[in-house]
Design a protein around this motif. Sequence first.
Motif, mmCIF file in Angstrom:
data_model
loop_
_atom_site.group_PDB
_atom_site.id
_atom_site.type_symbol
_atom_site.label_atom_id
_atom_site.label_comp_id
_atom_site.label_asym_id
_atom_site.label_seq_id
_atom_site.Cartn_x
_atom_site.Cartn_y
_atom_site.Cartn_z
ATOM 1 N N ARG A 127 0.816 -1.218 0.000
ATOM 2 C CA ARG A 127 0.000 0.000 0.000
ATOM 3 C C ARG A 127 0.854 1.274 0.000
ATOM 4 N NH1 ARG A 127 -0.168 1.748 5.316
ATOM 5 N NH2 ARG A 127 0.851 0.251 6.668
ATOM 6 N N LEU A 128 2.165 1.126 0.015
ATOM 7 C CA LEU A 128 3.033 2.310 0.092
ATOM 8 C C LEU A 128 3.712 2.647 -1.238
ATOM 9 C CD1 LEU A 128 4.827 1.405 3.467
ATOM 10 C CD2 LEU A 128 2.861 2.924 3.157
ATOM 11 N N SER A 129 3.477 1.834 -2.277
ATOM 12 C CA SER A 129 4.223 2.032 -3.529
ATOM 13 C C SER A 129 3.574 3.074 -4.431
ATOM 14 C CB SER A 129 4.345 0.713 -4.281
ATOM 15 O OG SER A 129 3.072 0.273 -4.697
ATOM 16 N N LYS A 130 4.405 3.615 -5.325
ATOM 17 C CA LYS A 130 3.914 4.483 -6.401
ATOM 18 C C LYS A 130 3.942 3.591 -7.646
ATOM 19 C CE LYS A 130 4.822 9.156 -8.092
ATOM 20 N NZ LYS A 130 5.721 10.324 -8.052
ATOM 21 N N ASN A 131 2.801 3.461 -8.333
ATOM 22 C CA ASN A 131 2.700 2.469 -9.415
ATOM 23 C C ASN A 131 2.701 3.115 -10.804
ATOM 24 O OD1 ASN A 131 2.448 0.648 -7.325
ATOM 25 N ND2 ASN A 131 0.218 0.717 -7.348
ATOM 26 N N PHE A 132 3.357 2.421 -11.738
ATOM 27 C CA PHE A 132 3.455 2.939 -13.107
ATOM 28 C C PHE A 132 3.169 1.812 -14.096
ATOM 29 C CE2 PHE A 132 6.258 5.410 -10.450
ATOM 30 C CZ PHE A 132 6.046 6.717 -10.861
ATOM 31 N N GLU A 133 2.559 2.179 -15.226
ATOM 32 C CA GLU A 133 2.422 1.228 -16.343
ATOM 33 C C GLU A 133 3.361 1.707 -17.431
ATOM 34 O OE1 GLU A 133 -1.414 -0.021 -17.698
ATOM 35 O OE2 GLU A 133 -2.213 -0.021 -15.655
#
Length: 308
Positions: A214-220
């Motif tokens: 729940r602490l990550s920054k997500n990218f595609e």
Amino acid sequence: MALGQFVDERYFERFSETTATRTLELDPAEFRQLYNREAFAFHHHLCDEPLLQFEELFKLCKRLPENSIKFRRGKVPVDINFDTSLAQNRDGLTLDSVIEHFDENESYLAIYNPETDPEYRDLIERILSEISRNILDVDSPITWYSTYIFMSTAQSVTPYHMDREMNFLFQIQGEKYAKLWSRFDERVMTSAERDTLLTDEGKKRPAYRQALERLSKNFELRPGIGLHHPFIAPHLISTKSDRSVTLAITYRTELSDVWSDAHNFNYYLRKAGLTPGPVGVDRKIDQRKATLMRCARKCLKPIRDLIK
Ligand SMILES: [Fe+2]
């Protein structure tokens, strides 16, 4: 095998503005605000580069020394040890079997230091020169670099880990998911873990925990999208599409060398029972710590040489 190459301040001067690549599309305000603090995506123009296509890369694999090419099965758990993941999941594969049956073998292949090949050196160094020019206002000269090309199949995983440098990652073909975590978040890595990471190379990377999700920054990532990894930012990457090619340009700078040595200094203070303040908050304090660490190393070298 020693990775990467040390360079000095003048190394990239031979690339003028016209000979450096013009591949990065950076938003100046975002870049200034986020560089080396938080991960951010950017656009690039490297997807049509002939040297970064599958067939050319397979030819490169056959030209480079054996220890420059690492491969394994792509699907591995996100929480396995990054440092042993290649050896533990090689699973009887050979380079020939990976190249000939890349998809059927559900392969993951990493080319270490493609810049050591004369055909690739110019391209890689032109990209580095462009990065070097872009970071100068917000960072400092590049002191070392090392590059990698990752080729993978669907659901391949690069397990959770952190590197001791910065990275500009370029997605060339296929799609990936990337999760990055802040290096300043104590819930992700404590100050003590960060200090240790920069000291016991390869031994003490903090492990993955479910609570990190729940602490990550997500990218595609898709072709034409790049991703900046700040210094030692933890990350976890998985391949979404059938095939993927990604270029990673990793580098250190004079400033990140100061951070590394300040972490190193902190590590020894902790061993002495002290609780030093975190690195990356006050540049003057980091500089003083790094200077002391460098002096200590210099003074201790003759003693170490004597007991060798
Ligand atoms: Fe990495």
